[in-house]
Design a protein around this motif. Sequence first.
Motif, PDB file in Angstrom:
ATOM      1  N   SER A 140      94.805 -18.644 -39.330  1.00  0.00           N
ATOM      2  CA  SER A 140      93.656 -18.631 -38.417  1.00  0.00           C
ATOM      3  C   SER A 140      92.756 -19.834 -38.662  1.00  0.00           C
ATOM      4  O   SER A 140      92.164 -20.375 -37.721  1.00  0.00           O
ATOM      5  CB  SER A 140      92.884 -17.314 -38.513  1.00  0.00           C
ATOM      6  N   GLY A 141      92.664 -20.294 -39.907  1.00  0.00           N
ATOM      7  CA  GLY A 141      91.888 -21.494 -40.190  1.00  0.00           C
ATOM      8  C   GLY A 141      92.446 -22.712 -39.471  1.00  0.00           C
ATOM      9  O   GLY A 141      91.695 -23.557 -38.959  1.00  0.00           O
TER      10      GLY A 141
ATOM     11  N   THR B  58      94.621 -15.831 -43.198  1.00  0.00           N
ATOM     12  CA  THR B  58      93.435 -16.673 -43.378  1.00  0.00           C
ATOM     13  C   THR B  58      93.798 -18.136 -43.134  1.00  0.00           C
ATOM     14  O   THR B  58      93.099 -18.849 -42.403  1.00  0.00           O
ATOM     15  CB  THR B  58      92.858 -16.510 -44.802  1.00  0.00           C
TER      16      THR B  58
ATOM     17  N   LYS C 151      89.290 -15.479 -39.170  1.00  0.00           N
ATOM     18  CA  LYS C 151      89.477 -16.130 -40.466  1.00  0.00           C
ATOM     19  C   LYS C 151      88.529 -15.530 -41.506  1.00  0.00           C
ATOM     20  O   LYS C 151      88.951 -15.228 -42.630  1.00  0.00           O
ATOM     21  CB  LYS C 151      89.235 -17.635 -40.367  1.00  0.00           C
TER      22      LYS C 151
END
Length: 154
Positions: free
Chosen positions: A140-141, A137, A93
């Motif tokens: 993955s967060g 991002t 991330k």
Amino acid sequence: MTELSIKLLSSVPGLPPILQTIHLLGLAMLMASAIMINLRLLNLAGRRQSPQEMMQRLFPWLFCALPVMLFSGLPFLLARPQRYLNNPVFLYKAGFLCLALLLTVVLWRSYRNGTAQHQHWPIKLAALLALMAWLMTAMSGRWIAYADYLFWPG
């Protein structure tokens, strides 16, 4: 700072879900702006508006969402740094976030300086890469909490 974060998160009723909700609202604000800007630069959406107009209108939302997300996510990182810093998904991330921010700033500056009109395909490539980096991002967060399912102990 770690002790304060742990104390706040464990003693203030409802604080963790409130912070997570604020974080997700910031994510929605950021993603809506980033996706629309990049789709416009790729000529896939918002064709009635010039890229400069769209960027002028949406970049403030994107840049305002970043501190909202930082300050709503930081207490979790400070409370349990080992949970995040030892988590490979968090590192993905962070990498995708750095790439997305770099590409977004490059696009913003190129349109602000007027150099984007002379660089047609590099702008499209940067927009495509920025779009993918923002999506990764966000993805993955969301997967940080599920890293145990991704990386089984061997």
